[in-house]
Design an enzyme around this catalytic site. Structure first.
Site, PDB file in Angstrom:
ATOM      1  N   ASP A 168       3.317  -2.522  34.155  1.00  0.00           N
ATOM      2  CA  ASP A 168       1.928  -2.919  34.436  1.00  0.00           C
ATOM      3  C   ASP A 168       0.974  -2.097  33.578  1.00  0.00           C
ATOM      4  OD1 ASP A 168      -0.045  -4.442  35.808  1.00  0.00           O
ATOM      5  OD2 ASP A 168      -0.400  -2.799  37.212  1.00  0.00           O
ATOM      6  N   ASP A 185       0.083   5.479  37.277  1.00  0.00           N
ATOM      7  CA  ASP A 185       0.377   4.302  38.117  1.00  0.00           C
ATOM      8  C   ASP A 185       1.724   3.674  37.773  1.00  0.00           C
ATOM      9  OD1 ASP A 185      -1.989   4.694  39.432  1.00  0.00           O
ATOM     10  OD2 ASP A 185      -3.100   3.182  38.299  1.00  0.00           O
TER      11      ASP A 185
END
Length: 285
Positions: A168, A185
């Site tokens: 991502d 993340d």
């Protein structure tokens, strides 16, 4: 500020002394700056599955190993216990990835501990000691974009050599400290060898970075690092220091399907002709 309920157990255990403020509320977690002794760190509080907006979780979890067979069966059946284990697996995936990547020399926040859905890790700051901005909020010169893109590509290579694809990666999942980009993340990080979607995710990650930096240095848009790096990885030739060109030539040779079918049919005809000939010889004798 008032200490969030999820962070309170870490305060009770003496791991966190106080909560300074909330940094952001994201699609899978809320992030706070916290005081740990004299250090200011970062506490990432994961949201429950019902609150997360992150999609395609199953696609990202493919290939993740579950050490306990009972837990694995429960997760497959979707029982209440299994869903709880699935949540823990999702949460620990990031801390596992962070430790592996930090050890591999990838620029990521240093993780400390993950407890009850709260990940305690290093707070990334800029040259002035202020919380580092996201890459999406930074304006770069052409020279800076080329240099930082080179740093990003090298870190992506190190990630892949460690067996991990971010999954991502974009300008919203990168912070800029005094030394350049820092990747953040990673709860959706996938196993490069075990996930069937790893190649497409890797290509999307690299292309996202190429398009972002290409806004400031248009010449970067012509590079094909995703294809080049993945080809080296598949051939077992990728190392953290592999020389890269940004060039990649597609294999334009296409199989001649009709000729191949003709060869198969001819081989079958030859086989049956031999079989008939053998039967005829047997009858003659």
């Amino acid at each position: 500020m008032k200490i969030p309920n999820r962070i309170q157990p870490l305060v009770d255990d003496g791991l966190i002394d106080d909560v300074v403020r909330r940094l952001k509320s994201g699609k899978e977690a809320d992030v706070y700056t916290v005081l740990c002794g004299e250090d200011i760190r970062c506490a990432k509080v994961y949201k429950e599955a019902t609150q997360r907006s992150f999609k395609q979780a199953v696609q990202y979890q493919e290939g993740r190993k579950v050490r306990n067979s009972r837990n694995a069966r429960a997760m497959q059946k979707g029982t209440k216990f299994g869903r709880k284990q699935q949540e823990e697996s999702w949460q620990t995936a990031e801390v596992d990835a962070l430790f592996r990547l930090a050890n591999a020399g990838v620029r990521v926040p240093q993780p400390y501990i993950c407890l009850d859905g709260v990940l305690l890790m290093e707070l990334i700051t800029d040259a002035d000691g202020v919380v580092a901005p996201r890459l999406s909020d930074v304006i770069l010169t052409e020279e800076e974009a080329v240099a930082d893109f080179g740093t990003m590509i090298r870190n992506i290579v190190r990630m892949l050599c460690a067996g991990i694809v971010h999954g991502d990666l974009s300008e919203f999942n990168v912070l800029m400290d005094a030394d350049g980009p820092v990747i953040i993340d990673l709860p959706q990080a996938v196993d490069a060898a075990a996930n069937n979607h790893a190649e497409s995710m890797f290509e999307r990650d690299v292309n996202n970075m190429t398009e972002y930096y290409g806004q400031f240095a248009p010449q970067l848009l012509a590079t094909r690092y995703a294809k080049e790096i993945w080809a080296l990885y598949e051939d077992g030739k990728l190392t953290p220091e592999s020389p890269l060109t940004g060039l990649f030539a597609e294999d334009t040779h296409k199989a001649d399907v009709n000729s191949l079918l003709d060869e198969i049919i001819a081989a079958e005809d030859e086989y049956y002709d031999r079989q008939r000939a053998m039967k005829e010889r047997d009858l003659d004798h």
